[in-house]
Design a protein around this motif. Structure first.
Motif, PDB file in Angstrom:
ATOM      1  N   SER A 829       0.733  -1.037   0.232  1.00  0.00           N
ATOM      2  CA  SER A 829       0.014  -0.119  -0.012  1.00  0.00           C
ATOM      3  C   SER A 829       0.574   1.053   0.008  1.00  0.00           C
ATOM      4  N   CYS A 830       0.377   2.176  -1.039  1.00  0.00           N
ATOM      5  CA  CYS A 830       1.677   3.617  -0.907  1.00  0.00           C
ATOM      6  C   CYS A 830       0.533   4.655  -1.374  1.00  0.00           C
ATOM      7  N   SER A 831       1.157   5.829  -1.142  1.00  0.00           N
ATOM      8  CA  SER A 831       0.312   6.801  -1.842  1.00  0.00           C
ATOM      9  C   SER A 831       0.024   6.582  -3.044  1.00  0.00           C
ATOM     10  N   PRO A 832      -1.561   7.845  -2.758  1.00  0.00           N
ATOM     11  CA  PRO A 832      -2.435   6.971  -4.022  1.00  0.00           C
ATOM     12  C   PRO A 832      -1.595   7.414  -5.454  1.00  0.00           C
ATOM     13  N   PHE A 833      -0.938   8.433  -5.443  1.00  0.00           N
ATOM     14  CA  PHE A 833      -0.354   9.116  -6.741  1.00  0.00           C
ATOM     15  C   PHE A 833       0.849   7.695  -7.008  1.00  0.00           C
ATOM     16  N   ARG A 834       0.786   7.167  -6.027  1.00  0.00           N
ATOM     17  CA  ARG A 834       2.519   6.009  -6.213  1.00  0.00           C
ATOM     18  C   ARG A 834       1.969   4.824  -7.133  1.00  0.00           C
ATOM     19  N   VAL A 835       0.546   4.593  -6.492  1.00  0.00           N
ATOM     20  CA  VAL A 835      -0.557   3.182  -7.310  1.00  0.00           C
ATOM     21  C   VAL A 835       0.309   2.831  -8.995  1.00  0.00           C
ATOM     22  N   PRO A 836       0.583   3.410  -9.946  1.00  0.00           N
ATOM     23  CA  PRO A 836       0.516   3.148 -10.974  1.00  0.00           C
ATOM     24  C   PRO A 836       2.087   2.622 -10.990  1.00  0.00           C
ATOM     25  N   LEU A 837       3.010   3.931 -10.103  1.00  0.00           N
ATOM     26  CA  LEU A 837       4.582   3.124 -10.185  1.00  0.00           C
ATOM     27  C   LEU A 837       4.413   1.505  -9.989  1.00  0.00           C
ATOM     28  N   ALA A 838       3.450   1.122  -8.492  1.00  0.00           N
ATOM     29  CA  ALA A 838       3.451   0.461  -8.219  1.00  0.00           C
ATOM     30  C   ALA A 838       3.329  -0.888  -8.383  1.00  0.00           C
ATOM     31  N   ARG A 839       2.051  -0.773  -9.705  1.00  0.00           N
ATOM     32  CA  ARG A 839       1.642  -1.576 -10.183  1.00  0.00           C
ATOM     33  C   ARG A 839       2.382  -1.883 -11.469  1.00  0.00           C
ATOM     34  N   LEU A 840       2.611  -0.838 -12.415  1.00  0.00           N
ATOM     35  CA  LEU A 840       3.869  -1.257 -13.584  1.00  0.00           C
ATOM     36  C   LEU A 840       5.056  -2.026 -12.943  1.00  0.00           C
ATOM     37  N   ALA A 841       5.513  -1.669 -11.948  1.00  0.00           N
ATOM     38  CA  ALA A 841       6.737  -1.939 -11.310  1.00  0.00           C
ATOM     39  C   ALA A 841       6.546  -4.015 -10.387  1.00  0.00           C
ATOM     40  N   ALA A 842       5.256  -4.312 -10.113  1.00  0.00           N
ATOM     41  CA  ALA A 842       5.378  -5.247  -9.922  1.00  0.00           C
ATOM     42  C   ALA A 842       4.842  -6.148 -10.764  1.00  0.00           C
ATOM     43  N   ALA A 843       4.339  -5.667 -12.034  1.00  0.00           N
ATOM     44  CA  ALA A 843       3.823  -6.407 -13.335  1.00  0.00           C
ATOM     45  C   ALA A 843       5.553  -6.704 -14.047  1.00  0.00           C
ATOM     46  N   HIS A 844       6.478  -5.368 -14.104  1.00  0.00           N
ATOM     47  CA  HIS A 844       8.115  -6.117 -14.638  1.00  0.00           C
ATOM     48  C   HIS A 844       8.588  -7.096 -13.256  1.00  0.00           C
ATOM     49  N   LEU A 845       7.931  -7.696 -12.174  1.00  0.00           N
ATOM     50  CA  LEU A 845       8.856  -8.757 -11.241  1.00  0.00           C
ATOM     51  C   LEU A 845       8.361  -9.876 -12.415  1.00  0.00           C
ATOM     52  N   ALA A 846       6.862 -10.001 -11.990  1.00  0.00           N
ATOM     53  CA  ALA A 846       5.802 -11.262 -12.203  1.00  0.00           C
ATOM     54  C   ALA A 846       6.291 -11.311 -14.046  1.00  0.00           C
ATOM     55  N   ILE A 847       7.205 -10.504 -14.864  1.00  0.00           N
ATOM     56  CA  ILE A 847       7.053 -10.716 -16.387  1.00  0.00           C
ATOM     57  C   ILE A 847       8.864 -11.425 -15.837  1.00  0.00           C
ATOM     58  N   ARG A 848       9.650 -10.462 -15.247  1.00  0.00           N
ATOM     59  CA  ARG A 848      11.010 -11.445 -15.414  1.00  0.00           C
ATOM     60  C   ARG A 848      11.083 -12.557 -14.644  1.00  0.00           C
ATOM     61  N   GLY A 849       9.939 -12.576 -14.145  1.00  0.00           N
ATOM     62  CA  GLY A 849      10.472 -13.721 -12.477  1.00  0.00           C
ATOM     63  C   GLY A 849       9.915 -14.726 -13.049  1.00  0.00           C
ATOM     64  N   SER A 850       9.385 -15.070 -14.179  1.00  0.00           N
ATOM     65  CA  SER A 850       7.989 -15.810 -14.906  1.00  0.00           C
ATOM     66  C   SER A 850       9.318 -16.535 -15.854  1.00  0.00           C
ATOM     67  N   GLY A 851      10.327 -16.227 -16.565  1.00  0.00           N
ATOM     68  CA  GLY A 851      11.563 -17.110 -16.927  1.00  0.00           C
ATOM     69  C   GLY A 851      11.350 -17.162 -18.101  1.00  0.00           C
ATOM     70  N   LEU A 852       9.769 -15.896 -18.396  1.00  0.00           N
ATOM     71  CA  LEU A 852       9.317 -15.685 -19.982  1.00  0.00           C
ATOM     72  C   LEU A 852       9.779 -13.941 -20.777  1.00  0.00           C
ATOM     73  N   SER A 853      10.644 -13.656 -20.329  1.00  0.00           N
ATOM     74  CA  SER A 853      11.088 -12.258 -20.758  1.00  0.00           C
ATOM     75  C   SER A 853      11.412 -11.951 -22.531  1.00  0.00           C
ATOM     76  N   PRO A 854      10.875 -10.701 -22.951  1.00  0.00           N
ATOM     77  CA  PRO A 854      10.836 -11.001 -24.585  1.00  0.00           C
ATOM     78  C   PRO A 854      12.304 -10.782 -24.690  1.00  0.00           C
ATOM     79  N   THR A 855      12.346 -10.383 -25.313  1.00  0.00           N
ATOM     80  CA  THR A 855      13.760 -10.175 -26.255  1.00  0.00           C
ATOM     81  C   THR A 855      14.012  -8.577 -26.091  1.00  0.00           C
ATOM     82  N   ALA A 856      15.509  -8.140 -25.836  1.00  0.00           N
ATOM     83  CA  ALA A 856      15.766  -6.764 -25.303  1.00  0.00           C
ATOM     84  C   ALA A 856      15.353  -5.937 -27.027  1.00  0.00           C
ATOM     85  N   PRO A 857      15.162  -4.768 -26.169  1.00  0.00           N
ATOM     86  CA  PRO A 857      15.051  -4.389 -27.685  1.00  0.00           C
ATOM     87  C   PRO A 857      16.523  -3.692 -28.273  1.00  0.00           C
TER      88      PRO A 857
END
Length: 860
Positions: A829-857
């Motif tokens: 739980s974080c301040s309201p204006f940091r909610v989008p940041l936390a949502r995106l950061a959590a997604a980064h962690l899940a994607i990278r942790g899945s071992g299915l990270s896509p090819t780098a740009p």
């Protein structure tokens, strides 16, 4: 030489050791040759007209810097007789910098005479003059003021001889060797190393060099158009499709971008002539190449090109520089068009970059100088007139006049003014000081710890470095993202949360596996949390509900009450106010979970500290000023953070918690859809504290069930803020269905640091490696984190299904979110204006942790 006939040239002139010809199959690696070299190879593979290029790897360049011999003559011979070349840096990351490119290597008296016949005397002079200037400044380290590229060639040659006592070198191989050595050594210069380290480069970061055949960009106009330019296909500020760029006839490199250059627009533009009109076939080819780069390199690229007598050459392509909103728009567009997967689009946007989307920011080209730079505490920029008190902020709001509240430090009594100010500046404080925490919750820009500034309350002046002297009413701008304090007005760019932003966050939500709630103390903050799609409220600090107008007066009456009956009378007047607050919170969150923390701060924080406030309170209570002062003095604690606050207040004066709990339950019964409120007890240290408060809460619940005939449930939890609570979490879990770690206070108590005062020395501690980071902004995973891990393990041993979370300011930090996710916490739980940041950061962690990270740009 275009790509089509490069292979034969490579076979006829093999590369020298340490240099690799850039061909479709050459062994070019960004980790060994740098991003520019790798990107050029990709352009070659796409069939773009890239001049012949050779790449020197990191080890070769490092050897050149250390004096190793290098066959510059052999390298030059591979390009053909009398060919001019350029040398460009190729580092692993663009933002690591590097030495400036050097063009026209090989220009000498003989080449000058030869080119004068081929492209004309004026063009030959321009080529020679530019090279003499570059060689004198970057290789010989001479004063650039003495070498005007437009000066007559004899004068430039004479100036060089006069400065060094020897003629300008005429051997192209020597020129190339000198340039390579100078650029290699410049990479290892002290200032270059410090700049790289500031960008996060490792100490041993390598530099590659790219040697490329010159596409001259100057020539005889009778033989066709010659010049240079840049083109890109999206707006770097918005990310929307738009062809932009500049082109200049008879030029090289990036001269088209120079101030005052007589350049053309690349695409047709009502403001002036364009390359599209002058050379439509070349423009069409560039557009086609840009589309090819987008689909095959999977990125929006800026193309650097040269035209030589009507023939197009592509010299380089780099990733388009973009703002945070543009980064989101570009990533979403690439995924929507099927060029990259949605998961890669999510990864391409850094979570912290979202803060720039949610708040106003100073225009990047404003060019303003900060009077001082302090601690960036709450992002966004704001301009307003200086006010030195909460009352003045209220008055300014009544006049609809934007204000910047400037205080030595803020306290509870300032909150009503903080709500109304455009921005907040404090002389004292750190990232988790009162001002910082409240400002982040409100989404108000805030800068704290501005110790270079001096506030004179009596004179009503703010002074600082460089003769800064401002009075109340003067204009001031603060940037809560950088910590800059600027006298006067700065141009601001307002945020826009467009469809691309919402799409990216929806993709993030589909992938993340940890919840994100918001810390909300008011209906206004709850609306922001809903707007940013928080999954609920993880912390509602009820004390902030008592700080407005008449509520504060009633609260003070309750505090001053001598008899229990008088105290209860005041609480009875506060009950409907609290009930209305909670009802509105439940309504806004529409069935989402809401965790309400019972009253936490010591009572003296609700009382005035200044003479005027004390007089006003005495009048409101009809008491002598002396009696009010004495009562305030009696309630004031030596160490209030460790005094009668939190659960200690609830046990000593239980009727306060009784009133709050009743308001919560009655609000829940009045709300549809029906909610199950989550009640959190603050500052617990022992199991017995929970037992006592829980018994009172159960009693109130039973009374309301009898009164209303309605049945309802509630969840009881504990805010773990003391080390002992973490260590005894197993005992506490017997009576709690959830534990929420309040990492602000837990960090403070674990370290023995005041979060309001640590800013005085924190920068020195981090700079000297005492702390790797400020523990109030990034969770200390070794110390505080170990307490969280111990508490989680012991609580789960007693109650396996217990819900665990953090609700301190660390809840919005990506690294801290990673720690919580790894330990199976249910949400942050974080301040309201940091909610989008936390949502995106959590997604980064899940994607990278899945071992299915896509090819780098692309590397560049």
């Amino acid at each position: 030489m275009l790509r089509g006939n490069r292979s034969a040239a490579v076979q006829q002139n093999p590369s020298v050791p340490g240099a690799t010809p850039i061909t479709p199959t050459a062994p070019i690696r960004a980790a060994a040759h740098g991003g520019r070299a790798k990107c050029l190879q990709r352009l070659v593979r796409l069939g773009l007209p890239v001049p012949r290029t050779e790449a020197l790897d990191f080890d070769t360049v490092r050897g050149i810097a250390n004096g190793a011999r290098f066959d510059a003559a052999g390298l030059l011979a591979g390009f053909g007789e009398g060919v001019l070349v350029s040398v460009r840096p190729s580092s692993a990351a663009d933002d690591w910098g590097g030495p400036r490119s050097v063009l026209n290597i090989g220009m000498c008296d003989a080449a000058h005479a030869r080119l004068a016949h081929g492209v004309g005397a004026a063009a030959a002079d321009a080529l020679y003059g530019r090279f003499i200037h570059a060689y004198a400044v970057q290789v010989a380290r001479l004063d650039p003021e003495d070498f005007d590229p437009a000066a007559p060639i004899p004068d430039l040659l004479a100036a060089y001889r006069a400065a060094l006592g020897e003629p300008f070198p005429q051997d192209p191989a020597r020129q190339l060797g000198d340039v390579l050595r100078a650029m290699a050594r410049a990479w290892d210069g002290v200032s270059a190393r410090l700049m790289r380290q500031a960008q996060g480069a490792p100490a041993d970061a390598g530099l590659g060099l790219v040697v490329q055949r010159m596409a001259l960009g100057v020539g005889d106009p009778r033989r066709g158009e010659s010049g240079s330019g840049l083109i890109q296909f999206v707006d770097g500020a918005t990310g929307q499709p738009q062809i932009t760029g500049r082109y200049r006839s008879q030029s090289q490199g990036r001269e088209a971008l120079l101030p005052g250059a007589d350049s053309l627009f690349v695409a047709r533009d009502p403001r002036g002539p364009a390359l599209e009109d002058r050379c439509p076939e070349i423009f069409a080819a560039l557009v086609e190449q840009g589309a090819l780069c987008r689909t095959r390199l999977r990125e929006e690229m800026q193309i650097e090109f040269t035209i030589g007598h009507g023939t197009l050459h592509v010299l380089d392509a780099v990733r388009v520089t973009r703002s945070a909103p543009a980064a989101v728009a570009i990533a979403v567009a690439l995924a929507t068009d099927g060029i990259i997967p949605e998961s890669e689009a999510v990864l391409r946007v850094e979570p912290r970059a979202l803060l720039d989307l949610l708040h106003p920011r100073i225009a990047p080209d404003a060019g303003l100088r900060a009077a001082t730079t302090a601690i960036a505490a709450s992002p966004g920029a704001a301009t307003g007139r200086i006010v030195f008190s909460a009352a003045a902020a209220q008055a300014a709001a009544a006049r609809e006049e934007p204000a910047i509240l400037v205080r030595r430090e803020t306290a509870s009594g300032d909150v009503h003014g903080m709500h109304l100010a455009q921005g907040i500046l404090t002389i004292r404080g750190g990232p988790t000081s009162h001002a910082a925490v409240i400002a982040r919750g409100l989404g108000v820009p805030c800068v704290v710890g501005a110790r270079d500034l001096a506030l004179d309350d009596g004179a009503g002046r703010l002074t600082g470095p460089g003769g800064l002297d401002l009075a109340e009413g003067d204009l001031l701008t603060i940037d809560g993202g950088t910590g800059a304090v600027i006298a006067g007005v700065a141009p601001l760019i307002e945020p826009e949360l467009d469809a691309s932003f919402r799409t990216l966050l929806s993709w993030a939500d589909e992938r993340r596996d940890i919840g994100v709630r918001a810390n909300c103390d008011s209906p206004a903050e709850a609306r922001i949390a809903r707007r940013f799609e928080a999954e609920g409220i993880g912390l509602c600090r009820t004390e902030n509900m008592f700080l407005d107008g008449g509520r504060l007066t009633i609260m003070r009456e309750m505090i001053f009450a001598e008899a229990a009956s008088d105290r209860q009378a005041a609480l009875d007047r506060l009950l409907p106010v609290q009930r209305a607050d909670f009802t509105e919170l439940f309504r806004i969150m529409a069935g989402r979970p809401v965790t309400i923390r019972l009253l936490d701060p010591p009572l003296h924080e609700f009382l005035p500290a200044d003479t005027e406030g004390i007089r006003d309170l005495a009048a409101a209570l009809d008491l002598p000023v002396a009696e009010v002062k004495a009562r305030i003095a009696a309630l004031t604690e030596v160490n209030p953070m460790l005094g009668m606050r939190g659960v200690r207040l609830g046990i000593t004066l239980p009727e306060i918690y009784d009133m709050q709990v009743r308001a919560i339950f009655e609000a829940a019964l009045a709300t549809q859809p029906r909610v199950t409120p989550e009640i959190m007890i603050p500052l617990i240290s022992t199991r017995r504290e929970v037992e006592i408060v829980k018994a009172r809460i159960d009693t109130v619940a039973a009374e309301i069930r009898v009164e209303t005939g309605e049945n309802f449930d509630y969840a009881l939890g504990v805010m773990v803020e003391t080390p002992r609570a973490a260590l005894r979490a197993g005992d506490i879990a017997d009576h709690a269905s959830f534990l929420s770690f309040g990492t602000n206070d837990l960090t403070q108590m674990t370290y023995g640091l005041s979060r309001d005062d640590a800013g005085r020395f924190m920068a020195a501690y981090v700079a000297q490696g005492v702390f790797p980071d400020d523990p109030f902004t990034r969770l200390d995973t070794q110390g505080v984190g170990e307490l969280l891990a111990i508490g989680a393990t012991r609580a789960r041993a007693v109650r396996p299904g217990i819900t665990l979370s953090i609700c301190g300011e660390h809840g919005g930090d990506p690294d801290s979110i990673a720690f919580c996710r790894d330990r199976g916490f249910a949400y942050v739980s974080c301040s309201p204006f940091r909610v989008p940041l936390a949502r995106l950061a959590a997604a980064h962690l899940a994607i990278r942790g899945s071992g299915l990270s896509p090819t780098a740009p692309p590397d560049r």
